[in-house]
Scaffold this motif. Structure first.
Motif, PDB file in Angstrom:
ATOM      1  N   ASN A  73       0.852  -1.185   0.000  1.00 46.60           N
ATOM      2  CA  ASN A  73       0.000   0.000   0.000  1.00 46.60           C
ATOM      3  C   ASN A  73       0.889   1.236   0.000  1.00 46.60           C
ATOM      4  OD1 ASN A  73      -1.820   2.077   0.468  1.00 46.60           O
ATOM      5  ND2 ASN A  73      -3.101   0.848   1.804  1.00 46.60           N
ATOM      6  N   SER A  74       0.877   1.955  -1.111  1.00 45.17           N
ATOM      7  CA  SER A  74       1.731   3.142  -1.238  1.00 45.17           C
ATOM      8  C   SER A  74       1.077   4.392  -0.681  1.00 45.17           C
ATOM      9  CB  SER A  74       2.074   3.375  -2.719  1.00 45.17           C
ATOM     10  OG  SER A  74       2.691   2.240  -3.283  1.00 45.17           O
ATOM     11  N   SER A  75      -0.168   4.298  -0.245  1.00 50.00           N
ATOM     12  CA  SER A  75      -0.902   5.489   0.189  1.00 50.00           C
ATOM     13  C   SER A  75      -0.972   5.651   1.695  1.00 50.00           C
ATOM     14  CB  SER A  75      -2.329   5.458  -0.380  1.00 50.00           C
ATOM     15  OG  SER A  75      -2.306   5.423  -1.794  1.00 50.00           O
ATOM     16  N   GLN A  76      -0.596   4.631   2.447  1.00 53.54           N
ATOM     17  CA  GLN A  76      -0.700   4.739   3.902  1.00 53.54           C
ATOM     18  C   GLN A  76       0.400   5.604   4.502  1.00 53.54           C
ATOM     19  OE1 GLN A  76      -0.924   0.680   5.331  1.00 53.54           O
ATOM     20  NE2 GLN A  76      -3.168   0.743   5.366  1.00 53.54           N
ATOM     21  N   ALA A  77       1.566   5.650   3.838  1.00 52.23           N
ATOM     22  CA  ALA A  77       2.651   6.487   4.339  1.00 52.23           C
ATOM     23  C   ALA A  77       2.354   7.957   4.031  1.00 52.23           C
ATOM     24  CB  ALA A  77       3.973   6.073   3.701  1.00 52.23           C
ATOM     25  N   GLU A  78       2.846   8.843   4.879  1.00 52.20           N
ATOM     26  CA  GLU A  78       2.637  10.274   4.646  1.00 52.20           C
ATOM     27  C   GLU A  78       3.428  10.766   3.442  1.00 52.20           C
ATOM     28  OE1 GLU A  78       3.528  12.379   8.181  1.00 52.20           O
ATOM     29  OE2 GLU A  78       1.872  11.504   9.332  1.00 52.20           O
ATOM     30  N   SER A  79       4.543  10.102   3.151  1.00 52.15           N
ATOM     31  CA  SER A  79       5.353  10.506   2.003  1.00 52.15           C
ATOM     32  C   SER A  79       6.043   9.287   1.413  1.00 52.15           C
ATOM     33  CB  SER A  79       6.403  11.546   2.410  1.00 52.15           C
ATOM     34  OG  SER A  79       7.336  10.976   3.341  1.00 52.15           O
ATOM     35  N   VAL A  80       6.371   9.373   0.140  1.00 55.06           N
ATOM     36  CA  VAL A  80       7.111   8.323  -0.555  1.00 55.06           C
ATOM     37  C   VAL A  80       8.267   8.971  -1.304  1.00 55.06           C
ATOM     38  CG1 VAL A  80       5.135   6.780  -0.805  1.00 55.06           C
ATOM     39  CG2 VAL A  80       5.574   8.495  -2.552  1.00 55.06           C
ATOM     40  N   VAL A  81       9.233   8.148  -1.668  1.00 58.53           N
ATOM     41  CA  VAL A  81      10.407   8.639  -2.390  1.00 58.53           C
ATOM     42  C   VAL A  81      10.189   8.445  -3.885  1.00 58.53           C
ATOM     43  CG1 VAL A  81      12.890   8.393  -2.752  1.00 58.53           C
ATOM     44  CG2 VAL A  81      11.922   8.115  -0.457  1.00 58.53           C
ATOM     45  N   ALA A  82      10.267   9.518  -4.645  1.00 51.95           N
ATOM     46  CA  ALA A  82      10.190   9.462  -6.101  1.00 51.95           C
ATOM     47  C   ALA A  82      11.603   9.593  -6.664  1.00 51.95           C
ATOM     48  CB  ALA A  82       9.309  10.570  -6.646  1.00 51.95           C
ATOM     49  N   THR A  83      11.875   8.883  -7.751  1.00 54.51           N
ATOM     50  CA  THR A  83      13.224   8.857  -8.315  1.00 54.51           C
ATOM     51  C   THR A  83      13.176   9.144  -9.808  1.00 54.51           C
ATOM     52  OG1 THR A  83      13.921   7.204  -6.695  1.00 54.51           O
ATOM     53  CG2 THR A  83      15.309   7.482  -8.644  1.00 54.51           C
ATOM     54  N   VAL A  84      14.031  10.050 -10.233  1.00 52.79           N
ATOM     55  CA  VAL A  84      14.240  10.319 -11.655  1.00 52.79           C
ATOM     56  C   VAL A  84      15.638   9.825 -12.008  1.00 52.79           C
ATOM     57  CG1 VAL A  84      14.476  12.098 -13.429  1.00 52.79           C
ATOM     58  CG2 VAL A  84      12.678  12.288 -11.702  1.00 52.79           C
ATOM     59  N   GLY A  85      15.730   8.916 -12.986  1.00 50.98           N
ATOM     60  CA  GLY A  85      17.022   8.345 -13.354  1.00 50.98           C
ATOM     61  C   GLY A  85      17.465   8.772 -14.749  1.00 50.98           C
ATOM     62  N   LEU A  86      18.743   9.123 -14.855  1.00 53.59           N
ATOM     63  CA  LEU A  86      19.338   9.515 -16.141  1.00 53.59           C
ATOM     64  C   LEU A  86      20.715   8.875 -16.272  1.00 53.59           C
ATOM     65  CD1 LEU A  86      18.512  13.336 -16.015  1.00 53.59           C
ATOM     66  CD2 LEU A  86      17.366  11.650 -17.456  1.00 53.59           C
ATOM     67  N   LEU A  87      21.245   8.881 -17.489  1.00 52.53           N
ATOM     68  CA  LEU A  87      22.599   8.392 -17.744  1.00 52.53           C
ATOM     69  C   LEU A  87      23.417   9.518 -18.361  1.00 52.53           C
ATOM     70  CD1 LEU A  87      21.738   4.902 -19.307  1.00 52.53           C
ATOM     71  CD2 LEU A  87      22.558   5.351 -16.992  1.00 52.53           C
ATOM     72  N   ILE A  88      24.616   9.779 -17.788  1.00 46.18           N
ATOM     73  CA  ILE A  88      25.512  10.799 -18.334  1.00 46.18           C
ATOM     74  C   ILE A  88      26.868  10.171 -18.612  1.00 46.18           C
ATOM     75  CG2 ILE A  88      24.298  12.659 -17.146  1.00 46.18           C
ATOM     76  CD1 ILE A  88      26.548  12.711 -15.087  1.00 46.18           C
ATOM     77  N   ASP A  89      27.729  10.940 -19.287  1.00 44.36           N
ATOM     78  CA  ASP A  89      29.034  10.434 -19.714  1.00 44.36           C
ATOM     79  C   ASP A  89      30.061  10.571 -18.584  1.00 44.36           C
ATOM     80  OD1 ASP A  89      30.431   9.533 -22.352  1.00 44.36           O
ATOM     81  OD2 ASP A  89      31.802  10.981 -21.432  1.00 44.36           O
ATOM     82  N   TYR A  90      31.118   9.774 -18.640  1.00 46.43           N
ATOM     83  CA  TYR A  90      32.164   9.847 -17.620  1.00 46.43           C
ATOM     84  C   TYR A  90      32.895  11.180 -17.653  1.00 46.43           C
ATOM     85  CZ  TYR A  90      32.027   5.130 -15.689  1.00 46.43           C
ATOM     86  OH  TYR A  90      31.652   4.002 -15.016  1.00 46.43           O
ATOM     87  N   GLY A  91      32.885  11.854 -18.789  1.00 47.43           N
ATOM     88  CA  GLY A  91      33.585  13.136 -18.881  1.00 47.43           C
ATOM     89  C   GLY A  91      32.764  14.314 -18.413  1.00 47.43           C
ATOM     90  N   ASP A  92      31.506  14.110 -18.026  1.00 48.69           N
ATOM     91  CA  ASP A  92      30.656  15.213 -17.592  1.00 48.69           C
ATOM     92  C   ASP A  92      30.955  15.612 -16.149  1.00 48.69           C
ATOM     93  OD1 ASP A  92      29.283  15.407 -20.010  1.00 48.69           O
ATOM     94  OD2 ASP A  92      27.865  13.835 -19.437  1.00 48.69           O
TER      95      ASP A  92
END
Length: 272
Positions: free
Chosen positions: A174-193
């Motif tokens: 149940n994702s709604s019982q907690a007052e807050s949840v963790v949202a994640t945005v994932g990306l991929l970048i280069d080793y030289g960045d």
């Protein structure tokens, strides 16, 4: 024309029947009184149970069903008792009812399991209407909880009908019982960045958004991959805002890093 001896015979027979007739009339009147009084008491008991259940905040669906079952059982017992009072043999009738109940129970075993699951769900309330849950391989928002099934609506606006037996016998997230949840945005970048600059850019996107919680504070983490670096922007929000905020900041992150010349990986993704 009746003869005197015939009249005498009929009167004698009538006198012999009178105690029997009076006995049956007495039993019938007594049974009728018991039926009326018992029926009134059963109605009073069910109404009192309804008030107690309402005070205990039991679900209206379960409350109505339980009151109906209790009322029917008590009235059936009352009718059987009244029938025995007037001399009707009820032993065979009860036996037939028991055998019929057993046969029906065997035939509806799966449905009864779903019914029992519905009762458990309504009693213990692991989730309620409007909660976002994952169970039995299905995910979605709870639209309704019925006696035999629970209706979910997924992210594609499709309705999913899950048997209550499955929900009561499996793990439910149940994702709604907690007052807050963790949202994640994932990306991929280069080793030289520039990693520090990427962190600063991503965190700046969240500033000023009242839907993003400040405690715990948003964070950016990096995980080396074979060909690039996985970047995760994590932030806390209310359960109902997870999907919208994840999509919003996935797009904003891609645009922000692209403007700064970051070489985003081909498999750039967003997930909650």
């Amino acid at each position: 024309m009746l003869m005197p001896n015939q009249v005498t015979s009929l009167w004698t027979q009538f006198n012999g029947w009178m105690p029997v007739i009076l006995g049956y009339v007495g039993q019938f009147v007594l049974a009728l009184i018991v039926l009326m009084v018992g029926w009134t008491i059963i109605n009073m008991v069910t109404r009192a149970m309804g008030r107690m259940m309402a005070a205990s905040h039991i679900e209206p669906t379960l409350r109505g069903f339980l009151l109906s079952v209790v009322g029917l059982l008590l009235k059936a017992l009352l009718l059987i008792s009244v029938a025995s009072m007037v001399g009707i043999a009820t032993t065979s009738f009860v036996a037939v009812l028991g055998a019929a109940g057993l046969a029906v129970g065997m035939a509806l075993q799966g449905s009864l399991a779903n019914f029992a699951g519905g009762v458990l769900i309504l009693l213990f309330r692991p989730f309620e209407v409007g909660d976002a849950i994952t169970a039995g391989g299905s995910s979605g928002t709870v639209v309704s909880i019925e006696m035999f099934r629970t209706v979910l609506r997924d992210a594609s606006n499709k309705f999913i009908y899950v048997p209550n037996g499955t929900l009561s016998n499996n793990i439910v997230v149940n994702s709604s019982q907690a007052e807050s949840v963790v949202a994640t945005v994932g990306l991929l970048i280069d080793y030289g960045d520039d990693l520090d600059k990427a962190r600063s850019l991503l965190l700046s996107l969240l500033q000023g958004d009242e839907l993003v919680l400040t405690t715990p504070a948003p964070s950016v983490s990096f995980l080396p991959q074979a060909a690039n670096i996985a970047v995760s922007l994590c932030f806390c929000c209310a359960p109902g805002n997870t999907t919208a905020l994840t999509a919003k900041y996935a797009e904003a992150a891609i645009k922000s890093l692209s403007r700064e010349g970051y070489r985003l990986g081909i498999s750039a993704r967003a997930g909650a």
